[in-house]
Design a protein around this motif. Sequence first.
Motif, short mmCIF file in Angstrom:
data_model
loop_
_atom_site.label_atom_id
_atom_site.label_comp_id
_atom_site.label_asym_id
_atom_site.label_seq_id
_atom_site.Cartn_x
_atom_site.Cartn_y
_atom_site.Cartn_z
N VAL A 124 0.82 -1.21 0.00
CA VAL A 124 0.00 0.00 0.00
C VAL A 124 0.86 1.27 0.00
O VAL A 124 0.44 2.33 -0.47
N LEU A 125 2.09 1.15 0.51
CA LEU A 125 2.99 2.32 0.54
C LEU A 125 4.03 2.26 -0.57
O LEU A 125 4.86 3.15 -0.70
N ASP A 126 4.00 1.17 -1.36
CA ASP A 126 5.03 0.99 -2.38
C ASP A 126 4.60 1.65 -3.69
O ASP A 126 4.34 0.98 -4.69
N ARG A 127 4.47 2.95 -3.68
CA ARG A 127 4.09 3.67 -4.89
C ARG A 127 4.56 5.11 -4.74
O ARG A 127 5.04 5.50 -3.68
N ALA A 128 4.38 5.87 -5.80
CA ALA A 128 4.79 7.27 -5.74
C ALA A 128 3.71 8.07 -5.02
O ALA A 128 2.53 7.92 -5.30
N LEU A 129 4.11 8.91 -4.08
CA LEU A 129 3.16 9.74 -3.37
C LEU A 129 2.83 10.98 -4.22
O LEU A 129 1.69 11.33 -4.42
N PHE A 137 8.37 10.87 -5.48
CA PHE A 137 8.58 10.89 -4.04
C PHE A 137 7.82 9.69 -3.52
O PHE A 137 6.60 9.64 -3.54
N HIS A 138 8.60 8.67 -3.08
CA HIS A 138 8.02 7.39 -2.71
C HIS A 138 7.14 7.55 -1.48
O HIS A 138 7.51 8.23 -0.53
N ALA A 139 5.98 6.91 -1.51
CA ALA A 139 5.03 7.03 -0.41
C ALA A 139 5.64 6.58 0.91
O ALA A 139 5.37 7.15 1.97
N TYR A 140 6.49 5.56 0.83
CA TYR A 140 7.07 5.05 2.06
C TYR A 140 7.95 6.09 2.75
O TYR A 140 8.05 6.12 3.98
N ARG A 141 8.58 6.94 1.93
CA ARG A 141 9.44 7.96 2.53
C ARG A 141 8.60 9.00 3.26
O ARG A 141 9.00 9.52 4.30
N GLY B 252 17.55 3.59 -6.55
CA GLY B 252 17.14 3.93 -7.92
C GLY B 252 15.76 3.38 -8.23
O GLY B 252 14.92 4.06 -8.83
N MET B 253 15.51 2.13 -7.82
CA MET B 253 14.21 1.50 -8.05
C MET B 253 13.10 2.29 -7.35
O MET B 253 12.05 2.56 -7.92
N ASP B 254 13.34 2.66 -6.08
CA ASP B 254 12.33 3.34 -5.29
C ASP B 254 11.93 4.69 -5.88
O ASP B 254 10.78 5.09 -5.81
N SER B 255 12.90 5.40 -6.46
CA SER B 255 12.57 6.72 -6.97
C SER B 255 12.14 6.65 -8.43
O SER B 255 11.96 7.68 -9.06
N GLY B 256 11.99 5.42 -8.93
CA GLY B 256 11.48 5.26 -10.29
C GLY B 256 12.44 5.74 -11.36
O GLY B 256 12.03 6.19 -12.43
N LEU B 257 13.73 5.65 -11.06
CA LEU B 257 14.75 6.06 -12.03
C LEU B 257 14.73 5.06 -13.19
O LEU B 257 15.15 3.92 -13.05
#
Lengths: 315, 418
Positions: A124-129, A137-141, B252-257
Amino acid sequence: MEVLLVSLLNGLVYGMLLFMLASGLTLIFSMMGVLNFAHASMYMLGAYFAYSVSRVIGFWPALVIAPILCGVLGALVEMYALRRVHLNGHIAELLFTVGLAFIIEKGVQMAWGLLPVPYRVPPVLDRALFHVYGSNFHAYRGFMLLISILMFVAIWLLLTRTRIGLVIQAALTHPEMVGALGHNVPRVFTIVFAGGSVLAGLAGVIGGNYLVTEPSMAATMGPIVFVVVVFGGLGSLAGCFLASLIMGLVQTYAVVLDVSFADLLARLGLKVTSATPLAEVLTMPLPRVGALLPYLMLILVLLIKPRGLMGTRDT
Amino acid sequence: MLQLKRLIALLLVVVIALWTGTGTVTAQQGGTIKIMYTDPLSGPFAQVGDQNLQQFKYILDYINGRGGAVGRKFEIVSFDNKSQPSEALLALKAATDQNMPIIMQCSGSNIAAALIEGVDKHNERNPNNRIVYVNCGAVATELTNEKCSYWHFRMDAHVGMKAETMVRALPKEVTKVYLLNQDYLFGQSVQRDVKTFLGKLRPDVKVVGDELIPLGKVKDFSPYVTKIKASGAQALLTGNWGPDMTLLIKSGMDSGLDMRYYTMYAHLGGGATAIGPAGNGKVRSVMAFHENIAVETGKTDTEGWTRQFRSQHDFDFYAGGFRTIFEFLQAAMNKAGSTDPIKFAAALEGLTITDMLGHQVTMRKADHQILSEYFVGVFTKGVKYDSEKTGLGWKTEATVLPKDLDQPNTCNMKRPAA
């Protein structure tokens, strides 16, 4: 401009992760005078506990259960070992925690193996916020930021607005007096150590899947946490908070600011060539040493202001 | 009672004295062929040594099942060097004290450099008790150039070769690359060699970022990712290993690079877990072997052999090159008819064998550098054998032939007088 803005967010997120780790250490260090080398090990255990729990009943229960497990472990360590070692002075305590860190590392290797474990961010948090100039900006961050802010507020309220907080604050400066007033100082110590361990465990739950959960994570995170605590100043939660943010931002901006001393001198009209003395050092770009800047700042602060930014006790 | 204890102690002393006294003879003439293997077996890099050992054990069961060499079986004696050159030299001392013919080490070019020097010194002073150093993975290019030694055999492609493979695998549409490496001997040579081969083979490619990071000091790679993104690079080229690689890719994966990641070590233990499903089709690694090559080339016997390893262990088999090492030693010793280092080292020079994938592998005589087929694999869904139970595994995307990697060397080797 876009890089500077994204970096601000990056720096805040990393700074707050540092704060989560360092706040527990600050409490233990300033309260008990114990330089707890096993603190980062509690962080690692938090991540591993969360991984194991989340495999069975999911991430959200793990968010609560794993820190509690760390707290219980911390309480046991304090009651049955540290209290006894304490009688032999601070050096013995310090050495005890160093040994403990090694034992925990080996224990983790034996229980979970040497490889990183697949501890992942909940879907649920593994997406772009949201997007900043095309970067996710990753939702988890965002979640990490939220948790750490809640944590800061909660500790603040606990220490300044509750009875137990007052006792802890008082025991920090006048342990004999607090004891004479009928408070159980050893129990206060146990609570503080367990509380610090809970915070470290929580940082592990949050940081373990943001970074990578593997047996050397304690060893890599350990030194920087000490830097934050000492830089911020002993006995000061606010100092610790400030130091975490500064360290996060300094390291982040050091990476994106591609300058060297030579560039600085060029602004002043001085040109550095290969013939200049120390040319190698002067032309070294900042990103190449960025990750070492916190240690440089630690040395400077100890030289200039031995109590750290907002410290109330000597180191 | 006391007398009995004394008697036992005395007997023990006698037995030990006899045993060590005759040790030299048995080691040379009968028993197993002992190989001292030294790598980190404790501390943060313990995983490396531990997984290597498990794969060595599996390979040795196979090699010894096929007769070992000159009628004797191979045996590995492991020694933890804690990633320290001084500890590795202690292992060397232990090996020479027991007249072992071979010392083997895989991780750390700085340790390898110390071992080469140590082995050279020892062999010069002890002409009757020589030792060969089999290098299974320390890849700094210098080790078979300026620092080359007759007694050192490198069984993995060096940085120059890996860099060339990487550059050759870059597709036409990629014209902007970002280089990021660890700031020490190995990382610096990756940085330098990649640039050299880009200049030679792909002058159209522009290096838009050129970054060195302090080894093992960076915890949060997101600022680097921001910078890489801002540079407009289409591919990231890195030799990073350990946390410096996993954290970089994860960030890199997390920021969608959205770009191609070219690595040298993503296929080793832990890499797949760290990358995760998000890396589908994005991460590439330069390697000597992966489990799906046997499937792709229809080598069913090799496939069965690695599948059996999988069924017995909780990680996959990546050490195809290690089996080649033992097939080399087996062939050289059988050819020389001896386990005496001076004899089989000579037989090993210039030797060509066929490896488990059916390819020709040669030990180049001039610098003792192995020449073999090399691959670029992409981490993707839909392969027969996945990595670390992620559901994704390696698929060959490019193959580079030994003749393409036959780079010149500057080795000026001192050979022992016959």
